[in-house]
Design an enzyme around this catalytic site. Sequence first.
Site, PDB file in Angstrom:
ATOM      1  N   LEU A  72      -2.584  22.774  14.416  1.00 29.74           N
ATOM      2  CA  LEU A  72      -2.106  21.637  13.680  1.00 29.74           C
ATOM      3  C   LEU A  72      -3.593  20.979  13.795  1.00 29.74           C
ATOM      4  O   LEU A  72      -3.877  20.127  12.863  1.00 29.74           O
ATOM      5  CB  LEU A  72      -0.745  21.257  13.652  1.00 29.74           C
ATOM      6  N   GLY A  73      -4.241  20.982  14.082  1.00 30.73           N
ATOM      7  CA  GLY A  73      -5.294  19.868  14.865  1.00 30.73           C
ATOM      8  C   GLY A  73      -5.835  19.504  16.385  1.00 30.73           C
ATOM      9  O   GLY A  73      -5.141  19.726  17.173  1.00 30.73           O
ATOM     10  N   ALA A  74      -6.610  18.844  16.531  1.00 31.97           N
ATOM     11  CA  ALA A  74      -7.110  18.387  18.085  1.00 31.97           C
ATOM     12  C   ALA A  74      -7.230  17.155  17.601  1.00 31.97           C
ATOM     13  O   ALA A  74      -7.911  16.270  16.919  1.00 31.97           O
ATOM     14  CB  ALA A  74      -8.578  18.979  18.112  1.00 31.97           C
ATOM     15  N   GLY A  75      -7.617  16.588  19.231  1.00 29.32           N
ATOM     16  CA  GLY A  75      -8.043  15.087  18.862  1.00 29.32           C
ATOM     17  C   GLY A  75      -9.162  14.540  20.177  1.00 29.32           C
ATOM     18  O   GLY A  75      -8.872  15.904  21.146  1.00 29.32           O
ATOM     19  N   MET A  86      -6.750  13.565  22.997  1.00 37.99           N
ATOM     20  CA  MET A  86      -6.441  13.587  23.898  1.00 37.99           C
ATOM     21  C   MET A  86      -5.988  15.277  24.095  1.00 37.99           C
ATOM     22  O   MET A  86      -5.406  15.389  25.806  1.00 37.99           O
ATOM     23  CB  MET A  86      -4.899  12.954  24.016  1.00 37.99           C
ATOM     24  N   GLY A  87      -6.238  15.775  23.370  1.00 37.02           N
ATOM     25  CA  GLY A  87      -6.029  17.188  23.568  1.00 37.02           C
ATOM     26  C   GLY A  87      -5.636  18.195  21.691  1.00 37.02           C
ATOM     27  O   GLY A  87      -6.069  17.730  21.307  1.00 37.02           O
ATOM     28  N   VAL A 122      -3.162  19.478  19.046  1.00 32.84           N
ATOM     29  CA  VAL A 122      -1.584  19.764  18.997  1.00 32.84           C
ATOM     30  C   VAL A 122      -0.867  21.376  17.747  1.00 32.84           C
ATOM     31  O   VAL A 122      -2.167  21.788  16.651  1.00 32.84           O
ATOM     32  CB  VAL A 122      -0.898  19.107  17.351  1.00 32.84           C
ATOM     33  N   LYS A 155       2.760  19.378  21.615  1.00 34.47           N
ATOM     34  CA  LYS A 155       0.920  18.492  21.853  1.00 34.47           C
ATOM     35  C   LYS A 155       0.129  18.606  23.123  1.00 34.47           C
ATOM     36  O   LYS A 155       1.530  18.860  23.664  1.00 34.47           O
ATOM     37  CB  LYS A 155       1.354  16.744  21.552  1.00 34.47           C
ATOM     38  N   ASP A 181       2.024   2.108  17.021  1.00 28.24           N
ATOM     39  CA  ASP A 181       1.799   2.502  16.289  1.00 28.24           C
ATOM     40  C   ASP A 181       1.419   2.622  15.107  1.00 28.24           C
ATOM     41  O   ASP A 181       1.343   4.121  14.418  1.00 28.24           O
ATOM     42  CB  ASP A 181       0.731   3.986  17.329  1.00 28.24           C
TER      43      ASP A 181
END
Length: 367
Positions: free
Chosen positions: A21-24, A26-27, A29, A43, A137
């Site tokens: 689903l994606g990446a950021g 922190m890690g 998804v 996650k 948030d």
Amino acid sequence: MQPLEPEDPQSLGEYRLLRRLGAGGMGRVYLARSTSGRTVAVKVVHPHHAVDEEFRHRFRREVASARRVGGAWTAPVLDADTDGPTPWVATGYVAGPSLAQAVAEHGPLPEATVRAVGAGLAEALDHVHGLGLVHRDVKPSNVLLTLDGPRLIDFGIARAKDGTASLTSSGVSVGSPGYMAPEQILGERVAGSTDVFALGAVLVYAATGEAPFPGDSSAALLYHVVHGEARLDGLPDGLRETVTRALSKDPGGRPSTEVLVGELAGAAGGAAGLVRSGWLPGPIVEQVSRSAVELLELEPQAPQGSGPVPFTTPAYGPDAGLVPPLPASPPSIPPSVPRGPGFGPPDPSFGEAVAHPTTETGPPGPT
């Protein structure tokens, strides 16, 4: 939604990973499916954070907080492994685009839809605050729009009410530019009113397509939140007074979540009275319906260099947790309408956090 890469695990716990689903920061998804057929978002903490004991301690604490949040209008935490070599947390997969995606693709939402979004989020936050937590948030990418109402997700930096805005040992503020309350930016004590400020900013974005505080950099934006006035151009008159009070610089001048529900829902009595057939604009309903069909047809990805992966059809239905029921008569989708992107917990919400512009922050935990 992207295919799995060679370095991605094929499974975690009882969950078979299907797609990225994606990446950021922190890690990553992943979209995944349990052995019982339930579709979830998993996650996964980045390996270099997994070896950081301080991060693991924070991750455990935050997962424990998120597990307590199970009220209406949220995506529940279903499972987690905070002690294994690869820490992860699984949440309910929500069938709908984020508010950020919906507004970017389809423009500002009608006032009736904005009211339903606001009332649902206010009820979700009222539940969160009743547990002694503050979300910290609330932002458009953490709000998902589904056929049966909005969902507030990502409690990764939710903390107790009696703390300051700090999540790290260095005492810096963590949140998202433009949606952080002044006291959060300044590292002061946060409370439920901190989330109310963020909700007010989210409602401005939903109704106008623009965030209420401008800025061409994080530092300029945060300065404007603390010292400037919100831009409310294009905000419907019926929402202006409520939103203006929610965006008060003084936490004591903001309405409570209970008052927000009353002002936004009116005679409907609550978010459930506003969420009915047709609460979402037609183009968003079409997007959700297309994506739901794609999800039903999705099969596990074969590992590179191997043959097809055996696939057992899960038990679909309202109890399988795969997707929410679609309307009895879903809208027709002309062949000319482009297929929409995947949906679910957005990637930016996993890696997106900012510190005070002059101080570097440590990583917040996901969810």
